[in-house]
Scaffold this motif. Structure first.
Motif: not given
Length: 409
Positions: A315-316, A319, A376-377, A380, A384, A391, A403
Protein backbone atom coordinates in the motif's frame (compact mmCIF):
# COMPACT_ATOMS: atom_id res chain seq x y z
CA UNK A 1 6.23 24.00 42.16
CA UNK A 2 6.77 22.84 45.74
CA UNK A 3 10.34 24.11 45.80
CA UNK A 4 9.30 27.49 44.42
CA UNK A 5 6.57 27.84 47.03
CA UNK A 6 9.04 27.04 49.82
CA UNK A 7 11.60 29.52 48.47
CA UNK A 8 8.97 32.24 48.07
CA UNK A 9 7.51 31.74 51.55
CA UNK A 10 10.92 31.60 53.22
CA UNK A 11 12.10 34.68 51.35
CA UNK A 12 9.06 36.57 52.61
CA UNK A 13 9.58 35.27 56.15
CA UNK A 14 13.29 36.18 56.17
CA UNK A 15 12.49 39.65 54.86
CA UNK A 16 9.88 40.22 57.59
CA UNK A 17 12.15 38.89 60.35
CA UNK A 18 15.04 41.00 59.10
CA UNK A 19 12.91 44.15 58.88
CA UNK A 20 11.76 43.60 62.46
CA UNK A 21 14.84 42.05 64.06
CA UNK A 22 17.69 44.19 62.74
CA UNK A 23 16.21 47.53 63.91
CA UNK A 24 15.27 45.88 67.18
CA UNK A 25 18.82 44.65 67.78
CA UNK A 26 20.26 48.05 66.96
CA UNK A 27 17.76 49.77 69.26
CA UNK A 28 18.53 47.42 72.17
CA UNK A 29 22.25 47.90 71.67
CA UNK A 30 21.81 51.70 71.74
CA UNK A 31 19.70 51.50 74.90
CA UNK A 32 22.32 49.41 76.69
CA UNK A 33 25.10 51.71 75.59
CA UNK A 34 23.17 54.79 76.75
CA UNK A 35 22.43 53.06 80.06
CA UNK A 36 26.13 52.38 80.58
CA UNK A 37 26.97 55.99 79.88
CA UNK A 38 24.42 57.11 82.49
CA UNK A 39 25.87 54.58 84.91
CA UNK A 40 29.39 55.97 84.42
CA UNK A 41 28.19 59.52 85.11
CA UNK A 42 26.29 58.45 88.24
CA UNK A 43 29.27 56.52 89.56
CA UNK A 44 31.58 59.52 88.99
CA UNK A 45 29.12 61.75 90.87
CA UNK A 46 28.84 59.21 93.70
CA UNK A 47 32.61 58.96 94.10
CA UNK A 48 32.80 62.74 94.21
CA UNK A 49 30.15 62.80 96.95
CA UNK A 50 32.06 60.18 98.99
CA UNK A 51 35.23 62.24 98.72
CA UNK A 52 33.37 65.35 99.96
CA UNK A 53 31.83 63.49 102.87
CA UNK A 54 35.16 61.90 103.74
CA UNK A 55 36.83 65.22 104.37
CA UNK A 56 38.23 66.30 101.07
CA UNK A 57 41.33 65.40 99.17
CA UNK A 58 43.41 64.68 102.20
CA UNK A 59 41.61 61.42 102.92
CA UNK A 60 41.58 60.13 99.33
CA UNK A 61 43.80 57.18 98.57
CA UNK A 62 43.82 54.16 96.33
CA UNK A 63 42.27 51.96 99.01
CA UNK A 64 39.29 54.27 99.40
CA UNK A 65 38.67 54.48 95.67
CA UNK A 66 39.18 50.74 95.16
CA UNK A 67 36.43 49.96 97.61
CA UNK A 68 33.96 51.92 95.52
CA UNK A 69 34.42 50.04 92.23
CA UNK A 70 34.23 46.47 90.94
CA UNK A 71 36.08 44.46 88.29
CA UNK A 72 36.26 46.20 84.95
CA UNK A 73 35.96 49.71 86.41
CA UNK A 74 38.52 52.49 87.02
CA UNK A 75 38.46 55.71 89.05
CA UNK A 76 40.88 58.62 88.64
CA UNK A 77 40.73 61.45 91.20
CA UNK A 78 42.59 64.60 90.27
CA UNK A 79 42.94 67.05 93.17
CA UNK A 80 42.94 70.80 92.75
CA UNK A 81 46.70 70.83 93.24
CA UNK A 82 47.21 68.34 90.43
CA UNK A 83 47.67 65.25 92.61
CA UNK A 84 46.23 62.12 91.00
CA UNK A 85 44.93 58.97 92.71
CA UNK A 86 44.12 55.99 90.48
CA UNK A 87 42.27 52.75 91.32
CA UNK A 88 41.09 49.94 89.07
CA UNK A 89 42.02 48.36 85.74
CA UNK A 90 43.73 49.89 82.74
CA UNK A 91 41.82 51.97 80.19
CA UNK A 92 41.01 50.80 76.65
CA UNK A 93 39.91 52.82 73.66
CA UNK A 94 36.31 51.52 73.71
CA UNK A 95 35.75 52.14 77.47
CA UNK A 96 32.95 54.44 78.65
CA UNK A 97 33.96 57.37 80.89
CA UNK A 98 31.94 59.69 83.10
CA UNK A 99 33.32 62.85 84.78
CA UNK A 100 32.16 64.66 87.92
CA UNK A 101 33.43 67.79 89.76
CA UNK A 102 34.16 67.45 93.46
CA UNK A 103 32.85 70.36 95.57
CA UNK A 104 35.91 70.41 97.79
CA UNK A 105 38.07 70.69 94.71
CA UNK A 106 39.22 68.43 91.89
CA UNK A 107 37.55 66.07 89.45
CA UNK A 108 36.62 62.39 89.32
CA UNK A 109 36.81 60.32 86.11
CA UNK A 110 34.93 57.00 86.26
CA UNK A 111 35.63 54.48 83.46
CA UNK A 112 33.54 51.41 82.60
CA UNK A 113 35.28 48.62 80.67
CA UNK A 114 34.11 48.29 77.06
CA UNK A 115 34.32 44.51 77.34
CA UNK A 116 31.68 44.50 80.09
CA UNK A 117 29.51 46.86 78.05
CA UNK A 118 29.72 44.54 75.06
CA UNK A 119 28.78 41.57 77.22
CA UNK A 120 25.69 43.40 78.46
CA UNK A 121 24.76 44.30 74.87
CA UNK A 122 25.21 40.66 73.84
CA UNK A 123 22.97 39.46 76.66
CA UNK A 124 20.36 42.03 75.77
CA UNK A 125 20.21 41.20 72.04
CA UNK A 126 20.48 37.41 72.46
CA UNK A 127 16.73 36.98 73.19
CA UNK A 128 15.88 39.02 70.10
CA UNK A 129 18.16 36.86 67.95
CA UNK A 130 16.72 33.70 69.54
CA UNK A 131 13.19 34.86 68.80
CA UNK A 132 14.18 35.56 65.18
CA UNK A 133 15.77 32.12 64.84
CA UNK A 134 12.68 30.50 66.34
CA UNK A 135 10.43 32.39 63.97
CA UNK A 136 12.62 31.35 61.05
CA UNK A 137 12.39 27.69 62.12
CA UNK A 138 8.62 27.98 62.42
CA UNK A 139 8.53 29.65 59.00
CA UNK A 140 10.53 26.76 57.46
CA UNK A 141 8.13 24.18 58.89
CA UNK A 142 5.11 26.23 57.84
CA UNK A 143 6.56 26.73 54.33
CA UNK A 144 7.09 22.99 53.86
CA UNK A 145 3.60 22.15 55.09
CA UNK A 146 2.01 24.92 53.03
CA UNK A 147 3.92 23.91 49.91
CA UNK A 148 2.83 20.30 50.33
CA UNK A 149 -0.75 21.34 50.90
CA UNK A 150 -0.83 23.62 47.84
CA UNK A 151 1.03 21.25 45.52
CA UNK A 152 -0.83 18.07 46.50
CA UNK A 153 -3.92 18.87 44.35
CA UNK A 154 -1.73 19.55 41.33
CA UNK A 155 0.15 16.27 41.85
CA UNK A 156 -3.22 14.55 41.81
CA UNK A 157 -3.97 16.40 38.59
CA UNK A 158 -0.72 14.97 37.22
CA UNK A 159 -1.99 11.47 38.00
CA UNK A 160 -5.23 12.30 36.18
CA UNK A 161 -3.32 13.53 33.12
CA UNK A 162 -1.20 10.37 33.12
CA UNK A 163 -4.32 8.21 33.28
CA UNK A 164 -5.76 10.07 30.30
CA UNK A 165 -2.44 9.67 28.47
CA UNK A 166 -2.56 5.90 29.06
CA UNK A 167 -5.96 5.76 27.37
CA UNK A 168 -8.21 5.86 30.44
CA UNK A 169 -10.50 8.70 29.41
CA UNK A 170 -12.58 8.34 32.57
CA UNK A 171 -10.07 8.56 35.44
CA UNK A 172 -11.37 8.26 39.01
CA UNK A 173 -12.48 11.50 40.60
CA UNK A 174 -10.32 13.01 43.35
CA UNK A 175 -11.04 15.55 46.07
CA UNK A 176 -9.12 18.75 45.32
CA UNK A 177 -9.13 21.52 47.92
CA UNK A 178 -7.73 24.29 45.72
CA UNK A 179 -10.39 25.99 43.53
CA UNK A 180 -7.95 26.49 40.65
CA UNK A 181 -7.04 22.79 40.73
CA UNK A 182 -10.73 21.86 40.68
CA UNK A 183 -11.25 24.10 37.64
CA UNK A 184 -8.32 22.46 35.83
CA UNK A 185 -9.61 19.00 36.75
CA UNK A 186 -13.06 19.86 35.39
CA UNK A 187 -11.56 21.14 32.14
CA UNK A 188 -9.42 18.00 31.79
CA UNK A 189 -12.39 15.72 32.29
CA UNK A 190 -14.50 17.68 29.82
CA UNK A 191 -11.67 17.46 27.27
CA UNK A 192 -11.31 13.72 27.91
CA UNK A 193 -15.05 13.25 27.43
CA UNK A 194 -14.93 15.20 24.17
CA UNK A 195 -11.96 13.12 23.01
CA UNK A 196 -13.74 9.90 23.96
CA UNK A 197 -16.84 10.92 22.02
CA UNK A 198 -14.75 11.84 18.99
CA UNK A 199 -12.80 8.57 19.07
CA UNK A 200 -16.03 6.63 19.43
CA UNK A 201 -17.54 8.40 16.43
CA UNK A 202 -14.39 7.78 14.38
CA UNK A 203 -14.35 4.09 15.29
CA UNK A 204 -18.02 3.78 14.48
CA UNK A 205 -17.51 5.57 11.19
CA UNK A 206 -14.59 3.32 10.28
CA UNK A 207 -16.59 0.20 11.14
CA UNK A 208 -19.65 1.41 9.26
CA UNK A 209 -17.64 2.51 6.24
CA UNK A 210 -15.82 -0.81 6.15
CA UNK A 211 -19.06 -2.75 6.30
CA UNK A 212 -20.76 -0.58 3.69
CA UNK A 213 -17.78 -0.88 1.33
CA UNK A 214 -17.21 -4.60 1.75
CA UNK A 215 -20.75 -5.52 0.73
CA UNK A 216 -20.70 -3.99 -2.79
CA UNK A 217 -17.05 -5.01 -3.24
CA UNK A 218 -17.94 -8.63 -2.47
CA UNK A 219 -20.91 -8.48 -4.82
CA UNK A 220 -18.75 -7.00 -7.58
CA UNK A 221 -16.10 -9.68 -7.05
CA UNK A 222 -18.67 -12.45 -7.33
CA UNK A 223 -20.07 -10.95 -10.52
CA UNK A 224 -16.60 -10.70 -12.08
CA UNK A 225 -15.77 -14.27 -11.09
CA UNK A 226 -19.08 -15.46 -12.50
CA UNK A 227 -18.43 -13.51 -15.70
CA UNK A 228 -14.96 -15.04 -16.06
CA UNK A 229 -16.54 -18.53 -15.87
CA UNK A 230 -18.91 -17.97 -18.78
CA UNK A 231 -18.06 -20.10 -21.77
CA UNK A 232 -18.69 -17.11 -24.02
CA UNK A 233 -15.93 -15.07 -22.30
CA UNK A 234 -12.78 -14.89 -24.50
CA UNK A 235 -9.48 -15.88 -22.86
CA UNK A 236 -8.10 -12.35 -23.14
CA UNK A 237 -11.14 -10.92 -21.36
CA UNK A 238 -10.96 -13.73 -18.76
CA UNK A 239 -7.36 -12.71 -17.97
CA UNK A 240 -8.43 -9.09 -17.51
CA UNK A 241 -11.30 -10.20 -15.29
CA UNK A 242 -8.92 -12.26 -13.14
CA UNK A 243 -6.68 -9.22 -12.88
CA UNK A 244 -9.67 -7.09 -11.83
CA UNK A 245 -10.59 -9.68 -9.16
CA UNK A 246 -7.07 -9.51 -7.75
CA UNK A 247 -7.27 -5.70 -7.64
CA UNK A 248 -10.61 -5.95 -5.85
CA UNK A 249 -8.99 -8.28 -3.31
CA UNK A 250 -6.26 -5.70 -2.79
CA UNK A 251 -8.91 -3.01 -2.30
CA UNK A 252 -10.64 -5.18 0.30
CA UNK A 253 -7.31 -5.73 2.06
CA UNK A 254 -6.64 -1.98 2.05
CA UNK A 255 -10.04 -1.33 3.62
CA UNK A 256 -9.32 -3.91 6.31
CA UNK A 257 -5.93 -2.35 7.02
CA UNK A 258 -7.43 1.13 7.32
CA UNK A 259 -9.99 -0.24 9.75
CA UNK A 260 -7.24 -1.85 11.83
CA UNK A 261 -5.34 1.44 11.89
CA UNK A 262 -8.49 3.25 13.08
CA UNK A 263 -8.72 0.74 15.94
CA UNK A 264 -5.08 1.36 16.88
CA UNK A 265 -3.79 -2.00 15.63
CA UNK A 266 -0.83 -2.68 13.32
CA UNK A 267 -2.43 -3.61 9.99
CA UNK A 268 -0.79 -6.47 8.14
CA UNK A 269 2.13 -6.61 10.58
CA UNK A 270 1.83 -10.38 10.95
CA UNK A 271 1.34 -11.16 7.25
CA UNK A 272 4.53 -11.32 5.19
CA UNK A 273 5.07 -11.77 1.46
CA UNK A 274 8.17 -11.82 -0.81
CA UNK A 275 9.29 -8.22 -1.17
CA UNK A 276 10.92 -8.56 -4.61
CA UNK A 277 7.75 -10.06 -6.05
CA UNK A 278 5.63 -7.35 -4.43
CA UNK A 279 7.81 -4.59 -5.93
CA UNK A 280 7.53 -6.02 -9.45
CA UNK A 281 3.76 -6.36 -9.06
CA UNK A 282 3.45 -2.75 -7.93
CA UNK A 283 5.53 -1.55 -10.88
CA UNK A 284 3.38 -3.59 -13.28
CA UNK A 285 0.17 -2.13 -11.85
CA UNK A 286 1.30 1.45 -12.47
CA UNK A 287 3.20 0.84 -15.69
CA UNK A 288 0.16 1.48 -17.86
CA UNK A 289 -0.51 4.88 -16.34
CA UNK A 290 3.19 5.73 -16.61
CA UNK A 291 3.21 4.88 -20.33
CA UNK A 292 0.15 7.05 -20.90
CA UNK A 293 2.18 9.94 -19.46
CA UNK A 294 5.22 9.13 -21.58
CA UNK A 295 7.18 7.86 -18.58
CA UNK A 296 8.60 4.52 -17.46
CA UNK A 297 8.91 2.68 -14.14
CA UNK A 298 12.21 0.81 -13.73
CA UNK A 299 12.85 -1.86 -11.11
CA UNK A 300 16.57 -2.00 -10.43
CA UNK A 301 18.25 -5.41 -10.21
CA UNK A 302 18.10 -6.76 -6.67
CA UNK A 303 21.37 -7.94 -5.09
CA UNK A 304 20.76 -10.90 -2.84
CA UNK A 305 17.54 -12.16 -1.31
CA UNK A 306 15.37 -9.35 0.06
CA UNK A 307 13.30 -11.79 2.07
CA UNK A 308 9.72 -11.24 3.13
CA UNK A 309 8.23 -7.90 4.22
CA UNK A 310 4.84 -7.02 5.73
CA UNK A 311 2.09 -7.37 3.15
CA UNK A 312 0.76 -3.90 3.93
CA UNK A 313 3.98 -2.42 2.53
CA UNK A 314 2.52 -2.71 -0.97
CA UNK A 315 0.00 0.00 0.00
CA UNK A 316 2.88 2.36 0.79
CA UNK A 317 4.66 1.54 -2.48
CA UNK A 318 1.46 2.30 -4.39
CA UNK A 319 1.18 5.69 -2.68
CA UNK A 320 4.80 6.53 -3.52
CA UNK A 321 4.33 5.52 -7.18
CA UNK A 322 1.11 7.52 -7.44
CA UNK A 323 2.85 10.51 -5.87
CA UNK A 324 5.76 10.21 -8.32
CA UNK A 325 3.39 10.01 -11.30
CA UNK A 326 1.27 12.91 -10.10
CA UNK A 327 3.87 15.35 -8.78
CA UNK A 328 7.21 14.05 -10.10
CA UNK A 329 9.00 14.22 -13.44
CA UNK A 330 10.87 11.82 -15.67
CA UNK A 331 11.27 8.09 -15.20
CA UNK A 332 10.65 6.37 -11.88
CA UNK A 333 13.15 3.98 -10.30
CA UNK A 334 12.51 1.33 -7.64
CA UNK A 335 15.39 -0.37 -5.89
CA UNK A 336 15.87 -2.20 -2.59
CA UNK A 337 18.63 -3.56 -0.40
CA UNK A 338 18.65 -5.57 2.78
CA UNK A 339 20.78 -5.05 5.86
CA UNK A 340 20.44 -7.49 8.75
CA UNK A 341 16.79 -7.60 9.80
CA UNK A 342 15.71 -4.51 7.86
CA UNK A 343 15.17 -3.84 4.17
CA UNK A 344 15.21 -0.39 2.53
CA UNK A 345 13.07 0.33 -0.52
CA UNK A 346 13.75 3.51 -2.52
CA UNK A 347 11.25 5.05 -4.91
CA UNK A 348 12.56 8.06 -6.80
CA UNK A 349 11.92 10.19 -9.85
CA UNK A 350 13.80 12.96 -11.66
CA UNK A 351 11.90 15.84 -10.07
CA UNK A 352 13.44 18.39 -7.72
CA UNK A 353 13.50 17.33 -4.08
CA UNK A 354 10.89 19.15 -1.94
CA UNK A 355 12.18 21.30 0.92
CA UNK A 356 11.64 20.12 4.46
CA UNK A 357 9.22 17.41 5.54
CA UNK A 358 5.98 19.34 5.08
CA UNK A 359 4.86 16.85 2.43
CA UNK A 360 4.39 14.25 5.18
CA UNK A 361 1.89 16.45 7.02
CA UNK A 362 -1.82 16.17 6.50
CA UNK A 363 -3.22 18.99 4.37
CA UNK A 364 -7.01 18.61 4.40
CA UNK A 365 -7.49 22.00 2.70
CA UNK A 366 -5.71 20.65 -0.39
CA UNK A 367 -7.49 17.30 -0.47
CA UNK A 368 -9.98 16.71 -3.27
CA UNK A 369 -12.79 14.24 -3.28
CA UNK A 370 -11.21 12.15 -6.02
CA UNK A 371 -7.46 12.41 -5.71
CA UNK A 372 -7.13 12.45 -1.93
CA UNK A 373 -4.21 14.83 -2.10
CA UNK A 374 -2.86 15.96 1.23
CA UNK A 375 -3.30 12.69 3.11
CA UNK A 376 -1.59 9.90 1.15
CA UNK A 377 1.99 10.43 2.35
CA UNK A 378 0.86 11.22 5.89
CA UNK A 379 -1.14 7.98 5.99
CA UNK A 380 1.86 6.10 4.56
CA UNK A 381 4.10 7.43 7.34
CA UNK A 382 1.62 6.24 9.96
CA UNK A 383 1.27 2.87 8.26
CA UNK A 384 5.05 2.43 8.04
CA UNK A 385 5.47 3.22 11.74
CA UNK A 386 2.69 0.80 12.66
CA UNK A 387 4.64 -1.89 10.77
CA UNK A 388 7.78 -1.10 12.78
CA UNK A 389 9.50 0.88 10.01
CA UNK A 390 10.00 4.45 8.79
CA UNK A 391 9.28 6.48 5.67
CA UNK A 392 11.83 9.21 4.97
CA UNK A 393 12.75 11.70 2.27
CA UNK A 394 16.32 11.16 1.09
CA UNK A 395 18.82 14.00 0.94
CA UNK A 396 19.46 13.54 -2.79
CA UNK A 397 18.87 16.43 -5.19
CA UNK A 398 15.99 14.56 -6.84
CA UNK A 399 12.84 13.34 -5.12
CA UNK A 400 13.59 9.97 -3.52
CA UNK A 401 11.65 8.28 -0.74
CA UNK A 402 13.21 5.62 1.49
CA UNK A 403 10.99 3.04 3.13
CA UNK A 404 12.62 1.01 5.92
CA UNK A 405 10.77 -2.16 6.89
CA UNK A 406 11.43 -5.20 9.06
CA UNK A 407 12.16 -8.28 6.97
CA UNK A 408 12.50 -11.95 7.60
CA UNK A 409 13.55 -15.06 5.74
Amino acid sequence: MRRRLIVAFLSLAVAIIALYGVPRVLMVADLVHASEQQYAKRMASMVGTVIDQGGGSGTVNEKLLGGLIIYGERVVYTASDGTTVVAGSDVDADDITGTSIVRSGGTVDFTRSGEIVNERISKAVTPVIAIGAGLLLIAIIAAIQLARSLSRPFLRLLDTVREIGRGNLRPPKQHLGVPEARAIDTALRESAQTLEDRLRREHEFASNASHQLRTPITALRLELEDLSLWPETPPVVRDQLDHAVREIDRLADAISQLLEMARGDAPGATTFEPLAESLHESAARWQGQAHSLGRTIHVAPMTGDLGDAPAAASQIIDVLLHNALTHGRGDITIDAERRAEYVTVRVGDEGTRPRGNAIFQRRPHRRSATAGEGIGLALSVELAESLGGHLLLDGASTTTFSLMLPARG
